[in-house]
Motif scaffolding. Structure first.
Motif, PDB file in Angstrom:
ATOM      1  N   PRO A 198       0.806  -1.220   0.000  1.00 17.48           N
ATOM      2  CA  PRO A 198       0.000   0.000   0.000  1.00 17.48           C
ATOM      3  C   PRO A 198       0.842   1.274   0.000  1.00 17.48           C
ATOM      4  N   PHE A 199       2.179   1.137  -0.035  1.00 17.39           N
ATOM      5  CA  PHE A 199       3.068   2.293  -0.029  1.00 17.39           C
ATOM      6  C   PHE A 199       3.316   2.779  -1.455  1.00 17.39           C
ATOM      7  N   SER A 200       3.427   4.096  -1.607  1.00 12.45           N
ATOM      8  CA  SER A 200       3.628   4.634  -2.952  1.00 12.45           C
ATOM      9  C   SER A 200       4.771   5.649  -2.989  1.00 12.45           C
ATOM     10  N   TRP A 201       5.416   5.690  -4.148  1.00  6.44           N
ATOM     11  CA  TRP A 201       6.452   6.673  -4.454  1.00  6.44           C
ATOM     12  C   TRP A 201       6.150   7.204  -5.849  1.00  6.44           C
ATOM     13  N   GLY A 236      10.989   8.780 -11.732  1.00  7.52           N
ATOM     14  CA  GLY A 236      10.671   9.722 -10.667  1.00  7.52           C
ATOM     15  C   GLY A 236      11.627  10.894 -10.637  1.00  7.52           C
ATOM     16  N   THR A 237      12.928  10.624 -10.786  1.00  8.28           N
ATOM     17  CA  THR A 237      13.899  11.718 -10.737  1.00  8.28           C
ATOM     18  C   THR A 237      13.745  12.636 -11.940  1.00  8.28           C
ATOM     19  N   LEU A 292      11.742  14.404  -8.594  1.00 10.64           N
ATOM     20  CA  LEU A 292      11.802  13.770  -7.279  1.00 10.64           C
ATOM     21  C   LEU A 292      13.231  13.338  -6.982  1.00 10.64           C
ATOM     22  N   ARG A 293      13.649  13.556  -5.753  1.00 12.81           N
ATOM     23  CA  ARG A 293      14.984  13.098  -5.389  1.00 12.81           C
ATOM     24  C   ARG A 293      14.933  11.641  -4.960  1.00 12.81           C
ATOM     25  N   THR A 294      16.060  10.998  -4.978  1.00  6.23           N
ATOM     26  CA  THR A 294      16.141   9.598  -4.564  1.00  6.23           C
ATOM     27  C   THR A 294      15.746   9.469  -3.106  1.00  6.23           C
ATOM     28  N   ASP A 307      12.886  10.149   4.914  1.00  2.79           N
ATOM     29  CA  ASP A 307      11.772  10.509   4.040  1.00  2.79           C
ATOM     30  C   ASP A 307      10.560   9.634   4.386  1.00  2.79           C
ATOM     31  N   THR A 308       9.402  10.035   3.903  1.00  2.69           N
ATOM     32  CA  THR A 308       8.202   9.244   4.153  1.00  2.69           C
ATOM     33  C   THR A 308       7.535   8.852   2.846  1.00  2.69           C
TER      34      THR A 308
END
Length: 406
Positions: free
Chosen positions: A344-347, A375-376, A380-382, A387-388
Motif C-alpha cells: 500500500p506504499f507509494s512513491w 521519478g527523478t 523527485l529526489r532519490t 523521508d516518508t
C-alpha cells in the motif's frame, strides 16, 4: 515516529462540524429543539485510526450530549475525555462473563451516565438495579435484537413494568442497527407511505409503530413513560431517510449514530505515512529478507516503518459484490500465489511491490531503477532515510505510532 497519521486539523474539524450541522437539520428540521434528537458520534475500536481519546475530545467540541462506544472495555478511556452520556453498542448479557465483570467494576463516577443495550429477553430479565438501557429490535441486519412480538410481551410483563416503576431500570428508547445495503422487504407496501420511500425508512417506520404500541402498553398499565423512552437510536440512515422518518414520525426523537461518515468522510484530511528507515542498493537476482526472495531488476530496497502490527496489508474478506470486484480479488489472489504482492506504499504516486510479506513493524519494498529514473526525471529526489512514503491503509484496522495534528 515510523508509521504516522498526518491529520489536517482545520479541514478535518470543518468536516465534522458540517456533518453535525447536516444531521441536525435532517433530524430536527432546522432550528427545532434538541428534544427531537441529535447525532451520536461513535468512538469505538481503534478510534477509526485517530484514537478514542481524540474522538471523545472532538465530540465535546461538537457540543453533543452523548456518544456511543463499541464495548464496555472502551468506556473508561472515553469517559476520561468526555463528560456526557455514553451508549455501549455491544449488547449487555450476563452470560458474557468477562464483559459482565467489567460492567461490575466500572468506575462509579461514570456508571450513571452509561447506557446499556439490551438485545434479548433473557438479559432483560437479569438486569441489575439502577441501570439505564435501550432495548434493541432485530432488523434486517439480523445481528442482535428482539423480535417485535417478544418486545411487546417484555414491555407488557409485570416484572419489567415493576422495575420501571421502582426506578430499577431507566428506559432510554429503542435501538435499530440497519444494514448498509438496502434490505429486501417483501411486505413493505403501505398506503400512507410516499412513493419512492426507501426500504430502510419502511423498516424504521414499522419499528416506530411497534415502539409506540409498547409505550402505550405502559400507559394502559398505569406506568409512567420515562422521559427519554420515546426515542429511536438509528444507524446507517442517509440525511434524506432521516428527514423521511421525521416527517412520518414527527413526535419521536431520533438519535443518529454515526462513525465512518463523521470521522473519515473527508479523506483529504487524513494521510498515513511510513518513514524510510534504511535504503539498500540491490542488483538483479539479489536475495533479501527472511525468505531470501530475489530482485527482478536492479534498484533500491526500501525498509519502511509500518507492518502487520500497524495494520499494514491486513485485509478483511472482500465483499465481491460486483463482477469488477470479483475480477480484482481473483487477480490479486493469482499474484499472491505467484509470490508477488503490491504494497500500500507509494512513491511518485505509484504503488510499490513488497519484497516479501510485511513484518510486524516494518515493510521491505522494491524500487526498481526504471521507476527511480522516471521519478527523478519528474524532479523527485532519490528516497533517503527519514523521508516518508504515503500509505493506503484501512483506518478502522490501523494502529499508528503517532497522530500528527497539523
Amino acid at each position: 515516529m515510523s508509521f504516522t497519521l498526518h491529520l489536517d486539523g482545520p479541514v478535518w474539524r470543518q468536516h465534522t462540524a458540517e456533518v453535525r450541522d447536516a444531521l441536525r437539520t435532517a433530524i430536527r428540521g432546522g432550528e427545532q429543539p434538541a428534544r427531537l434528537g441529535d447525532l451520536v458520534p461513535v468512538a469505538k475500536g481503534n478510534g477509526y485510526g485517530l484514537g478514542l481519546s481524540r474522538l471523545a475530545a472532538e465530540a465535546t467540541r461538537l457540543g453533543v450530549d452523548r456518544v456511543a462506544v463499541g464495548s464496555v472495555f472502551e468506556v473508561p478511556e472515553v469517559a476520561q475525555h468526555y463528560a456526557g452520556e455514553i451508549l455501549v453498542l455491544t449488547p449487555w448479557d450476563p452470560r458474557d462473563v468477562v464483559a459482565a465483570q467489567h460492567w461490575e467494576h466500572l468506575d462509579p463516577a461514570h456508571r450513571d451516565r452509561v447506557i446499556r443495550t439490551v438485545s434479548d429477553v433473557h438479559s432483560a430479565k437479569e438486569l441489575p438495579m439502577g441501570v439505564r438501557i435501550v432495548l434493541e429490535g432485530i432488523t434486517s441486519m439480523r445481528r442482535f435484537g428482539i423480535l417485535e412480538t417478544d418486545l411487546l410481551a417484555l414491555v407488557a410483563s409485570s416484572d419489567f413494568q415493576a422495575a420501571l416503576a421502582r426506578g430499577d431500570v431507566r428506559l432510554e428508547g429503542l435501538a435499530l442497527h440497519l444494514p448498509l445495503a438496502m434490505p429486501e422487504m417483501h411486505d413493505a407496501g403501505s398506503a400512507d407511505l410516499p412513493r419512492g420511500t426507501s426500504t430502510r425508512v419502511v423498516e424504521v417506520r414499522g419499528w416506530a409503530r411497534t415502539w409506540h404500541a409498547a409505550l402505550q402498553e405502559l400507559l394502559r398499565a398505569g406506568s409512567a413513560v420515562p422521559e427519554n423512552a420515546n426515542t429511536l437510536w438509528v444507524s446507517h440512515l442517509t440525511d434524506d431517510e432521516l428527514q423521511a422518518v421525521r416527517a412520518l414520525e414527527p413526535e419521536i426523537a431520533l438519535n443518529a449514530r454515526v462513525g465512518t461518515r463523521l470521522w473519515l468522510g473527508d479523506g483529504s484530511a487524513l494521510q498515513a505515512r511510513g518513514t524510510i528507515l534504511a535504503v539498500h542498493a540491490v542488483g538483479r537476482r539479489f536475495a533479501v529478507g527472511y525468505r531470501q526472495r530475489k530482485a527482478k531488476d536492479d534498484g533500491l530496497l526500501l525498509v519502511v516503518g509500518g507492518g502487520t502490527s500497524h495494520g499494514v496489508a491486513m485485509a478483511a474478506p472482500t465483499p465481491a459484490a460486483s463482477l469488477r470486484q470479483r475480477a480484482i480479488a481473483a487477480g490479486t489472489g493469482a499474484l499472491e500465489a505467484a509470490g508477488r504482492s503490491r504494497s500500500p506504499f507509494s512513491w511518485d504516486d505509484k504503488l510499490l511491490w513488497f519484497a516479501e510479506p510485511p513484518h510486524m513493524q516494518v515493510s521491505m519494498l522494491w524500487l526498481p531503477d526504471a521507476a527511480l529514473r522516471e521519478g527523478t526525471s519528474r524532479g523527485l529526489r532519490t528516497p533517503t532515510v527519514g523521508d516518508t512514503l504515503d500509505c493506503r491503509v484501512r483506518h478502522t484496522t490501523a494502529l499508528f505510532d503517532a497522530v500528527i495534528d497539523a
